[in-house]
Design a protein around this motif. Structure first.
Motif, PDB file in Angstrom:
ATOM      1  N   SER A  55       0.902  -1.293  -0.291  1.00  0.00           N
ATOM      2  CA  SER A  55      -0.115  -0.235  -0.047  1.00  0.00           C
ATOM      3  C   SER A  55       0.899   1.253   0.035  1.00  0.00           C
ATOM      4  O   SER A  55       2.150   1.055   0.683  1.00  0.00           O
ATOM      5  N   ALA A  56       0.538   2.419  -0.404  1.00  0.00           N
ATOM      6  CA  ALA A  56       1.018   3.758  -0.348  1.00  0.00           C
ATOM      7  C   ALA A  56      -0.140   4.708  -0.638  1.00  0.00           C
ATOM      8  O   ALA A  56      -1.052   4.420  -1.310  1.00  0.00           O
ATOM      9  N   PHE A  57       0.117   5.696   0.214  1.00  0.00           N
ATOM     10  CA  PHE A  57      -0.782   6.874   0.096  1.00  0.00           C
ATOM     11  C   PHE A  57      -2.208   6.289   0.442  1.00  0.00           C
ATOM     12  O   PHE A  57      -3.371   6.746  -0.052  1.00  0.00           O
ATOM     13  N   ASP A  58      -2.283   5.391   1.359  1.00  0.00           N
ATOM     14  CA  ASP A  58      -3.654   4.992   1.721  1.00  0.00           C
ATOM     15  C   ASP A  58      -4.479   4.002   0.513  1.00  0.00           C
ATOM     16  O   ASP A  58      -5.654   3.913   0.824  1.00  0.00           O
ATOM     17  N   PHE A  59      -3.775   3.521  -0.273  1.00  0.00           N
ATOM     18  CA  PHE A  59      -4.310   2.767  -1.243  1.00  0.00           C
ATOM     19  C   PHE A  59      -3.430   1.379  -1.509  1.00  0.00           C
ATOM     20  O   PHE A  59      -2.420   1.381  -1.051  1.00  0.00           O
ATOM     21  N   VAL A  60      -4.221   0.349  -1.520  1.00  0.00           N
ATOM     22  CA  VAL A  60      -3.904  -1.126  -1.877  1.00  0.00           C
ATOM     23  C   VAL A  60      -3.508  -0.992  -3.339  1.00  0.00           C
ATOM     24  O   VAL A  60      -4.211  -0.860  -4.100  1.00  0.00           O
ATOM     25  N   LEU A  61      -2.081  -1.359  -3.925  1.00  0.00           N
ATOM     26  CA  LEU A  61      -1.639  -1.236  -5.054  1.00  0.00           C
ATOM     27  C   LEU A  61      -1.619  -2.700  -5.710  1.00  0.00           C
ATOM     28  O   LEU A  61      -1.547  -3.587  -4.843  1.00  0.00           O
ATOM     29  N   TRP A 163      -3.695   9.648  14.122  1.00  0.00           N
ATOM     30  CA  TRP A 163      -5.154   9.024  14.457  1.00  0.00           C
ATOM     31  C   TRP A 163      -5.275   8.083  13.428  1.00  0.00           C
ATOM     32  O   TRP A 163      -5.052   8.250  12.124  1.00  0.00           O
ATOM     33  N   LYS A 164      -5.405   6.763  13.751  1.00  0.00           N
ATOM     34  CA  LYS A 164      -5.742   5.626  12.833  1.00  0.00           C
ATOM     35  C   LYS A 164      -6.908   5.778  12.199  1.00  0.00           C
ATOM     36  O   LYS A 164      -7.955   5.361  12.731  1.00  0.00           O
ATOM     37  N   ALA A 165      -7.161   6.078  11.083  1.00  0.00           N
ATOM     38  CA  ALA A 165      -8.388   6.186  10.153  1.00  0.00           C
ATOM     39  C   ALA A 165      -9.006   4.720   9.745  1.00  0.00           C
ATOM     40  O   ALA A 165      -8.206   3.870   9.583  1.00  0.00           O
ATOM     41  N   PRO A 166     -10.116   4.602   9.763  1.00  0.00           N
ATOM     42  CA  PRO A 166     -10.892   3.215   9.383  1.00  0.00           C
ATOM     43  C   PRO A 166     -10.390   3.091   7.892  1.00  0.00           C
ATOM     44  O   PRO A 166      -9.896   4.098   7.070  1.00  0.00           O
ATOM     45  N   GLN A 167     -10.240   1.759   7.383  1.00  0.00           N
ATOM     46  CA  GLN A 167      -9.955   1.530   6.028  1.00  0.00           C
ATOM     47  C   GLN A 167     -10.711   2.405   5.024  1.00  0.00           C
ATOM     48  O   GLN A 167     -11.827   2.375   5.122  1.00  0.00           O
ATOM     49  N   GLY A 168      -9.786   2.955   4.036  1.00  0.00           N
ATOM     50  CA  GLY A 168     -10.517   3.664   3.135  1.00  0.00           C
ATOM     51  C   GLY A 168     -10.577   5.218   3.309  1.00  0.00           C
ATOM     52  O   GLY A 168     -10.794   6.245   2.527  1.00  0.00           O
ATOM     53  N   GLU A 169     -10.319   5.497   4.644  1.00  0.00           N
ATOM     54  CA  GLU A 169     -10.024   6.852   4.851  1.00  0.00           C
ATOM     55  C   GLU A 169      -8.202   7.268   5.387  1.00  0.00           C
ATOM     56  O   GLU A 169      -7.579   6.167   5.266  1.00  0.00           O
ATOM     57  N   HIS A 170      -8.128   8.406   5.218  1.00  0.00           N
ATOM     58  CA  HIS A 170      -6.681   9.140   5.367  1.00  0.00           C
ATOM     59  C   HIS A 170      -6.554   9.061   6.837  1.00  0.00           C
ATOM     60  O   HIS A 170      -7.143   9.645   7.504  1.00  0.00           O
ATOM     61  N   ASP A 171      -5.319   8.604   7.234  1.00  0.00           N
ATOM     62  CA  ASP A 171      -4.697   8.573   8.546  1.00  0.00           C
ATOM     63  C   ASP A 171      -4.320  10.187   8.779  1.00  0.00           C
ATOM     64  O   ASP A 171      -4.090  11.083   7.862  1.00  0.00           O
ATOM     65  N   GLU A 172      -4.458  10.701  10.049  1.00  0.00           N
ATOM     66  CA  GLU A 172      -4.416  12.235  10.316  1.00  0.00           C
ATOM     67  C   GLU A 172      -3.315  12.695  11.271  1.00  0.00           C
ATOM     68  O   GLU A 172      -3.549  11.805  12.497  1.00  0.00           O
ATOM     69  N   ASN A 173      -2.257  13.236  10.927  1.00  0.00           N
ATOM     70  CA  ASN A 173      -1.181  13.735  11.942  1.00  0.00           C
ATOM     71  C   ASN A 173      -1.994  14.425  13.053  1.00  0.00           C
ATOM     72  O   ASN A 173      -2.853  15.208  12.692  1.00  0.00           O
ATOM     73  N   ILE A 174      -1.669  14.171  14.482  1.00  0.00           N
ATOM     74  CA  ILE A 174      -2.377  14.912  15.514  1.00  0.00           C
ATOM     75  C   ILE A 174      -1.304  15.340  16.363  1.00  0.00           C
ATOM     76  O   ILE A 174      -0.207  14.934  16.572  1.00  0.00           O
ATOM     77  N   THR A 175      -1.604  16.433  17.268  1.00  0.00           N
ATOM     78  CA  THR A 175      -0.771  16.860  18.425  1.00  0.00           C
ATOM     79  C   THR A 175      -0.933  15.769  19.391  1.00  0.00           C
ATOM     80  O   THR A 175      -1.852  15.035  19.554  1.00  0.00           O
ATOM     81  N   GLN A 264       9.775   3.139  -0.185  1.00  0.00           N
ATOM     82  CA  GLN A 264       9.997   4.352  -0.899  1.00  0.00           C
ATOM     83  C   GLN A 264      10.219   4.321  -2.264  1.00  0.00           C
ATOM     84  O   GLN A 264       9.554   5.333  -3.111  1.00  0.00           O
ATOM     85  N   ILE A 265      10.625   3.246  -3.042  1.00  0.00           N
ATOM     86  CA  ILE A 265      10.678   3.163  -4.382  1.00  0.00           C
ATOM     87  C   ILE A 265       9.190   3.206  -5.113  1.00  0.00           C
ATOM     88  O   ILE A 265       8.982   3.886  -5.869  1.00  0.00           O
ATOM     89  N   VAL A 266       8.225   2.361  -4.114  1.00  0.00           N
ATOM     90  CA  VAL A 266       6.637   2.467  -4.649  1.00  0.00           C
ATOM     91  C   VAL A 266       6.322   3.753  -4.627  1.00  0.00           C
ATOM     92  O   VAL A 266       5.462   4.415  -5.504  1.00  0.00           O
ATOM     93  N   ARG A 267       6.614   4.429  -3.624  1.00  0.00           N
ATOM     94  CA  ARG A 267       5.864   5.825  -3.197  1.00  0.00           C
ATOM     95  C   ARG A 267       6.543   6.745  -4.267  1.00  0.00           C
ATOM     96  O   ARG A 267       5.645   7.457  -4.774  1.00  0.00           O
ATOM     97  N   ASP A 275      -1.739  11.184  -9.954  1.00  0.00           N
ATOM     98  CA  ASP A 275      -2.115  12.637  -9.494  1.00  0.00           C
ATOM     99  C   ASP A 275      -3.144  12.492  -8.034  1.00  0.00           C
ATOM    100  O   ASP A 275      -3.658  13.460  -7.688  1.00  0.00           O
ATOM    101  N   ARG A 276      -3.152  11.198  -7.825  1.00  0.00           N
ATOM    102  CA  ARG A 276      -4.030  10.713  -6.548  1.00  0.00           C
ATOM    103  C   ARG A 276      -5.405  10.866  -6.710  1.00  0.00           C
ATOM    104  O   ARG A 276      -6.221  11.007  -5.897  1.00  0.00           O
ATOM    105  N   GLN A 277      -5.925  10.942  -7.989  1.00  0.00           N
ATOM    106  CA  GLN A 277      -7.336  10.882  -8.258  1.00  0.00           C
ATOM    107  C   GLN A 277      -7.670   9.672  -8.689  1.00  0.00           C
ATOM    108  O   GLN A 277      -6.961   8.915  -9.690  1.00  0.00           O
ATOM    109  N   GLY A 278      -8.871   8.976  -8.492  1.00  0.00           N
ATOM    110  CA  GLY A 278      -9.293   7.834  -9.042  1.00  0.00           C
ATOM    111  C   GLY A 278      -8.468   6.638  -8.373  1.00  0.00           C
ATOM    112  O   GLY A 278      -7.679   6.525  -7.645  1.00  0.00           O
TER     113      GLY A 278
END
Length: 304
Positions: A55-61, A163-175, A264-267, A275-278
């Protein structure tokens, strides 16, 4: 051969059928099973199987990385043994009861009440931390010195939870303050201290093998006695950035000194070709082969 294994398709994930076990859940990389006749709410033990998915950018490739599941499991088990003073989720002696169909890429673990936090520790500035630093000279509210370059070692490791988001959502950096709101101050403080300790010990161990752990993330749960317990994977190339120490010390350009032994090679390929669309594009064979080779080299160097 993988093609001969019986499979069950649940949602968008195809999981293997295992006699005596029921498929309960699939994440981006791992499949969770419970003993037949139980559910994930009452199972006395869980079987966690690492797939070859990446996975990368919260998508399974697609496609996966051949041999990745076994490598992740081998490396996690090795690190659990190195961190023997930290409670972990492995069932003692459970390896002997893992089904032969998934031997080498599965762990028998005890169920935990998981904290909804990714406990991220950064010893070097890069990735999303670098992007945030460029905007605010801080990461998750932690101020950092001026003049840092991408890939620089930080004065001291920092704890930057997400914050660990549910599958399909983006994890969120938090204070850290937001983490306290989510899990309470005693747990937040304990998780921060334990994460920093594990990272410090592991980074020192890796450097003796000529490797840098630039950053990593841990996941923890609470067992039935309330003991905070290290879970999931630990210090694998899926959860950590590994760099070559000699190259980093040579003072090369950021891209050269941060040549990694992880995905990182994949990222990088995905960032340059999507473009992170679709739906993400399929990984080309050369990227799959390069990633598999780097994963294999990491375990050879680290666990030699």
């Amino acid at each position: 051969m993988p093609g001969t294994r019986p499979l069950v398709k649940i949602g968008s994930v195809t999981a293997q059928v295992l006699p005596g076990w029921t498929h309960a859940y699939s994440g981006k990389v791992r499949d969770l099973y419970v003993p037949e006749g139980t559910t994930d709410a009452d199972a006395p033990e869980l079987l966690v199987v690492a797939s070859d998915r990446v996975s990368a950018f919260d998508f399974v490739l697609a496609p996966g990385i051949p041999g990745k599941g076994e490598l992740l499991t081998t490396l996690s088990n090795w690190w659990f043994s190195q961190l023997a003073d930290v409670p972990n989720h492995l069932v003692p002696g459970g390896g002997a009861r893992i089904p032969s169909e998934v031997a080498g890429r599965a762990m028998l673990v005890k169920p935990l009440e998981m904290f909804p936090i990714e406990c991220v520790v950064r010893g070097f500035i890069t990735g999303s931390g670098w992007a945030e630093y460029q905007e605010s000279q801080s990461v998750t509210g932690i101020p950092l010195p001026a003049g840092l370059r991408n890939g620089d070692r930080l004065p001291a490791p920092i704890f930057t939870p997400a914050w660990k988001a549910p599958q399909g959502e983006h994890d969120e950096n938090i204070t850290f303050d937001r983490m306290v709101e989510l899990v309470g101050e005693p747990a937040a403080v304990a998780l921060r201290e334990l994460s920093l300790k594990i990272y410090t010990d592991a980074a020192a161990k890796a450097e003796t093998q000529g490797l840098i752990v630039a950053d990593t993330k841990f996941e923890f749960g609470s067992d039935t006695d309330g003991v905070i317990t290290l879970a999931d994977e630990v210090l694998t190339p899926d959860s950590s950035r590994y760099w070559d120490l000699a190259t980093w010390n040579a003072g090369a350009t950021p891209d050269e000194r941060m040549a990694s032994f992880d995905k990182q090679i994949v990222r990088d390929w995905l960032a340059a070709n999507w473009d992170r669309q679709g739906t993400p594009p399929e990984l080309p064979p050369v990227i799959v082969a390069q990633t598999a080779a780097r994963y294999a080299e990491l375990i050879e160097r680290l666990a030699a």
